[in-house]
Write an enzyme that holds these catalytic residues in place. Sequence first.
Site, PDB file in Angstrom:
ATOM      1  N   GLY A  80       0.845  -1.206   0.000  1.00  0.00           N
ATOM      2  CA  GLY A  80       0.000   0.000   0.000  1.00  0.00           C
ATOM      3  C   GLY A  80       0.870   1.242   0.000  1.00  0.00           C
ATOM      4  O   GLY A  80       1.808   1.343   0.790  1.00  0.00           O
ATOM      5  N   SER A  81       0.574   2.162  -0.924  1.00  0.00           N
ATOM      6  CA  SER A  81       1.427   3.356  -1.041  1.00  0.00           C
ATOM      7  C   SER A  81       0.654   4.636  -0.775  1.00  0.00           C
ATOM      8  O   SER A  81       0.939   5.681  -1.348  1.00  0.00           O
ATOM      9  CB  SER A  81       2.053   3.412  -2.434  1.00  0.00           C
ATOM     10  OG  SER A  81       1.071   3.817  -3.369  1.00  0.00           O
ATOM     11  N   ILE A 105       0.091   6.448   4.836  1.00  0.00           N
ATOM     12  CA  ILE A 105       0.624   5.644   5.950  1.00  0.00           C
ATOM     13  C   ILE A 105       1.752   4.736   5.464  1.00  0.00           C
ATOM     14  O   ILE A 105       2.831   4.682   6.063  1.00  0.00           O
ATOM     15  CB  ILE A 105      -0.518   4.826   6.621  1.00  0.00           C
ATOM     16  CG1 ILE A 105      -1.518   5.772   7.297  1.00  0.00           C
ATOM     17  CG2 ILE A 105       0.046   3.837   7.637  1.00  0.00           C
ATOM     18  CD1 ILE A 105      -2.741   5.096   7.895  1.00  0.00           C
ATOM     19  N   VAL A 141      -3.067  -1.115   3.753  1.00  0.00           N
ATOM     20  CA  VAL A 141      -4.004  -1.146   2.617  1.00  0.00           C
ATOM     21  C   VAL A 141      -5.311  -0.421   2.935  1.00  0.00           C
ATOM     22  O   VAL A 141      -6.354  -0.732   2.367  1.00  0.00           O
ATOM     23  CB  VAL A 141      -4.280  -2.605   2.188  1.00  0.00           C
ATOM     24  CG1 VAL A 141      -3.045  -3.222   1.581  1.00  0.00           C
ATOM     25  CG2 VAL A 141      -4.781  -3.443   3.371  1.00  0.00           C
ATOM     26  N   ALA A 184      -7.129  13.619  10.486  1.00  0.00           N
ATOM     27  CA  ALA A 184      -7.467  14.147  11.800  1.00  0.00           C
ATOM     28  C   ALA A 184      -8.093  15.543  11.724  1.00  0.00           C
ATOM     29  O   ALA A 184      -9.059  15.835  12.433  1.00  0.00           O
ATOM     30  CB  ALA A 184      -6.221  14.186  12.659  1.00  0.00           C
ATOM     31  N   HIS A 239      11.193  37.047   1.798  1.00  0.00           N
ATOM     32  CA  HIS A 239      12.393  36.505   1.175  1.00  0.00           C
ATOM     33  C   HIS A 239      13.492  36.399   2.218  1.00  0.00           C
ATOM     34  O   HIS A 239      13.659  37.325   3.011  1.00  0.00           O
ATOM     35  CB  HIS A 239      12.868  37.433   0.050  1.00  0.00           C
ATOM     36  CG  HIS A 239      14.170  37.008  -0.546  1.00  0.00           C
ATOM     37  ND1 HIS A 239      14.258  35.971  -1.433  1.00  0.00           N
ATOM     38  CD2 HIS A 239      15.439  37.457  -0.336  1.00  0.00           C
ATOM     39  CE1 HIS A 239      15.534  35.803  -1.776  1.00  0.00           C
ATOM     40  NE2 HIS A 239      16.257  36.690  -1.126  1.00  0.00           N
TER      41      HIS A 239
HETATM   42  C1  LIG Z   1      -0.137   5.551  11.166  1.00  0.00           C
HETATM   43  C2  LIG Z   1      -1.115   6.656  10.963  1.00  0.00           C
HETATM   44  C3  LIG Z   1      -0.665   7.930  10.680  1.00  0.00           C
HETATM   45  C4  LIG Z   1      -1.576   8.955  10.481  1.00  0.00           C
HETATM   46  N1  LIG Z   1      -1.100  10.207  10.220  1.00  0.00           N
HETATM   47  C5  LIG Z   1      -1.969  11.211  10.016  1.00  0.00           C
HETATM   48  C6  LIG Z   1      -1.505  12.520   9.782  1.00  0.00           C
HETATM   49  O1  LIG Z   1      -0.302  12.772   9.744  1.00  0.00           O
HETATM   50  N2  LIG Z   1      -2.419  13.504   9.594  1.00  0.00           N
HETATM   51  C7  LIG Z   1      -3.766  13.257   9.640  1.00  0.00           C
HETATM   52  O2  LIG Z   1      -4.560  14.179   9.471  1.00  0.00           O
HETATM   53  N3  LIG Z   1      -4.236  12.018   9.870  1.00  0.00           N
HETATM   54  C8  LIG Z   1      -3.367  10.997  10.064  1.00  0.00           C
HETATM   55  N4  LIG Z   1      -3.855   9.752  10.347  1.00  0.00           N
HETATM   56  C9  LIG Z   1      -5.309   9.554  10.389  1.00  0.00           C
HETATM   57  C10 LIG Z   1      -5.878  10.012  11.730  1.00  0.00           C
HETATM   58  O3  LIG Z   1      -5.249   9.319  12.778  1.00  0.00           O
HETATM   59  C11 LIG Z   1      -7.366   9.781  11.760  1.00  0.00           C
HETATM   60  O4  LIG Z   1      -7.953  10.401  10.638  1.00  0.00           O
HETATM   61  C12 LIG Z   1      -7.989  10.353  13.020  1.00  0.00           C
HETATM   62  O5  LIG Z   1      -7.459   9.744  14.162  1.00  0.00           O
HETATM   63  C13 LIG Z   1      -9.503  10.165  12.993  1.00  0.00           C
HETATM   64  O6  LIG Z   1     -10.059  10.687  14.145  1.00  0.00           O
HETATM   65  P1  LIG Z   1     -11.428  10.124  14.736  1.00  0.00           P
HETATM   66  O7  LIG Z   1     -11.720  10.957  15.915  1.00  0.00           O
HETATM   67  O8  LIG Z   1     -12.421  10.006  13.669  1.00  0.00           O
HETATM   68  O9  LIG Z   1     -11.099   8.619  15.168  1.00  0.00           O
HETATM   69  P2  LIG Z   1      -9.979   7.967  16.076  1.00  0.00           P
HETATM   70  O10 LIG Z   1      -8.801   8.810  16.230  1.00  0.00           O
HETATM   71  O11 LIG Z   1      -9.805   6.599  15.527  1.00  0.00           O
HETATM   72  O12 LIG Z   1     -10.674   7.880  17.491  1.00  0.00           O
HETATM   73  C14 LIG Z   1     -11.764   7.065  17.730  1.00  0.00           C
HETATM   74  C15 LIG Z   1     -11.834   6.750  19.203  1.00  0.00           C
HETATM   75  O13 LIG Z   1     -13.070   6.103  19.488  1.00  0.00           O
HETATM   76  C16 LIG Z   1     -12.853   5.112  20.457  1.00  0.00           C
HETATM   77  N5  LIG Z   1     -13.963   4.171  20.355  1.00  0.00           N
HETATM   78  C17 LIG Z   1     -14.288   3.394  19.291  1.00  0.00           C
HETATM   79  N6  LIG Z   1     -15.414   2.698  19.551  1.00  0.00           N
HETATM   80  C18 LIG Z   1     -15.811   3.044  20.788  1.00  0.00           C
HETATM   81  C19 LIG Z   1     -16.906   2.671  21.614  1.00  0.00           C
HETATM   82  N7  LIG Z   1     -17.833   1.802  21.197  1.00  0.00           N
HETATM   83  N8  LIG Z   1     -16.996   3.217  22.841  1.00  0.00           N
HETATM   84  C20 LIG Z   1     -16.048   4.111  23.278  1.00  0.00           C
HETATM   85  N9  LIG Z   1     -15.009   4.482  22.545  1.00  0.00           N
HETATM   86  C21 LIG Z   1     -14.888   3.979  21.309  1.00  0.00           C
HETATM   87  C22 LIG Z   1     -11.491   4.542  20.088  1.00  0.00           C
HETATM   88  O14 LIG Z   1     -10.887   3.901  21.192  1.00  0.00           O
HETATM   89  C23 LIG Z   1     -10.737   5.790  19.662  1.00  0.00           C
HETATM   90  O15 LIG Z   1     -10.032   6.370  20.723  1.00  0.00           O
HETATM   91  C24 LIG Z   1      -2.968   8.706  10.565  1.00  0.00           C
HETATM   92  C25 LIG Z   1      -3.418   7.424  10.865  1.00  0.00           C
HETATM   93  C26 LIG Z   1      -2.515   6.418  11.065  1.00  0.00           C
HETATM   94  C27 LIG Z   1      -3.023   5.046  11.397  1.00  0.00           C
END
Ligand SMILES: Cc1cc2nc3c(=O)[nH]c(=O)nc-3n(C[C@H](O)[C@H](O)[C@H](O)COP(=O)(O)OP(=O)(O)OC[C@H]3O[C@@H](n4cnc5c(N)ncnc54)[C@H](O)[C@@H]3O)c2cc1C
Length: 465
Positions: free
Chosen positions: A179-180, A183, A269, A318, A444
């Site tokens: 996957g490219s 991540i 992926v 995020a 600049h």
């Molecule tokens: C390796 C990696 C690098 C990344 N780098 C970037 C980046 O540089 N910039 C960027 O913008 N995005 C990046 N992302 C993506 C980013 O992390 C996500 O888009 C972001 O975290 C999404 O936020 P969210 O609040 O939707 O969900 P999440 O951050 O996934 O949070 C969801 C939360 O809900 C909780 N939860 C789930 N179900 C339940 C339940 N039933 N009851 C209670 N709690 C629950 C989980 O425990 C979790 O803490 C990256 C992702 C990864 C995996």
Amino acid sequence: MAETSFDVLIIGGGPGGYVAAIRAAQLGLKTAVAEKADLGGICLNWGCIPTKALLRSSELYHTMENAGAYGLKAKDVGFDLAKVVERSRAVAKRLNQGVGHLMKKNKVTVIEGEAKLTAPGKVAVTGKGKGEYAAKHIILATGARPRVLPGIEPDKKLIWTYFEAMVPDRMPKSLIVVGSGAIGIEFASFYRAFGAEVTVVEMLPRILPVEDEEIAALARKQFEKQGIGIVTSATVKSVKKAKDSLTATIEEGGGKSSEVSAERMISAVGVTGNVENLGLEALGVKVEKGLIVADGFGRTNVAGIYAIGDVAGPPLLAHKAEHEGVVCVEKIAGLADVHPIDKLKIPGCTYCRPQIASVGLTEKRAREAGLQVKVGRFPFLANGKAIALGEDQGLVKTIFDASTGQLLGAHMVGAEVTELVQGFVVAMNLETTEAELMHSIFPHPTLSEMMHESVLDAYGRAIHI
Ligand SMILES: Cc1cc2nc3c(=O)[nH]c(=O)nc-3n(C[C@H](O)[C@H](O)[C@H](O)COP(=O)(O)OP(=O)(O)OC[C@H]3O[C@@H](n4cnc5c(N)ncnc54)[C@H](O)[C@@H]3O)c2cc1C
């Protein structure tokens, strides 16, 4: 007795959930967040932040290895992987605790445990915060988890997801990244910088599939120059595992297949939404392809239930999750002039070396939309600051509507472009044309001058090229 009744209850304390909670509290709504793991979600604990801490180490390592080019002497340059990982975890922990403080400061109730919808306006939590809760508005912000492809199921030992890839106990000598997207490429960049032989396998004909083709091609050239092997239009058909290594059979188009052996594999992926065990079916909340269907204000098809962030669909970023959280609760609070999310104006960044950043339409998408475009380009090698930094490889590309002059998109590859892209995001939100950008004075010497020059180039007026 602990509060059990709220105006807004958010399930999930990631960037979508905790930011929504803070904004709701600011707006005077009685707010709770249920979180089953760590406040800050994937972003702060296992995503954006710890990867950037890892990449900072690999970037500094690269700079130290190249100290001679800057007239510096650095002897015995090396690394201690355990300390690199320890620092990344410490950075994540610090921010996770910071979110805890923000919850307290804003008087948001944090319910520790797994939450589930049981009826309209009702949530049951199991775990430390066990109990029945009621809320007028329930926001689902449960995020996403790694997608699993048959044949390359992660096993935590030889085949990693981002969780294991973030805390390696030793540097693998060789690595296959499947996957490219952002991540996969960020991990490829990190591991390659520390000497691993890295092969990236991408199913599509090119890497970084959501980015502008020209930018992705330039990035590919740079990665290949660094020694990263890249195979496109290819899939991993099967994996043979040995004790401490694996061999992947990679099928390319035209029936061509090859074998690549490596110590570890990272499956990157894509991700799938956390929609299970939330009680969605019983309440009739619409889910499509593993994601909750929501409108530009986060409203699902069921009144009083909202979805934001990764679980509500792409782009899985995020800052998109955070902004959706804000928009969603502002709408709930009845604020006037709340704008629905405009996905075209969400920037995307990949923090590899060189970095990639973009916003708006790619050249191809603009042309496919039938627009007449003017395209500007400015290369890093003609920018004074880039040369002074020793970072003369890269490109700033801008796309304008030829008839109105409106900025349609900006795409960049090169050092620090993730810090530059915001200038174009603001410009696009202001519906800026080339005229305002040309009138703006850029300091600049900065890399930002390339943004100006790229705009000028679109109109045949670039100065330094
Ligand atoms: C390796 C990696 C690098 C990344 N780098 C970037 C980046 O540089 N910039 C960027 O913008 N995005 C990046 N992302 C993506 C980013 O992390 C996500 O888009 C972001 O975290 C999404 O936020 P969210 O609040 O939707 O969900 P999440 O951050 O996934 O949070 C969801 C939360 O809900 C909780 N939860 C789930 N179900 C339940 C339940 N039933 N009851 C209670 N709690 C629950 C989980 O425990 C979790 O803490 C990256 C992702 C990864 C995996």
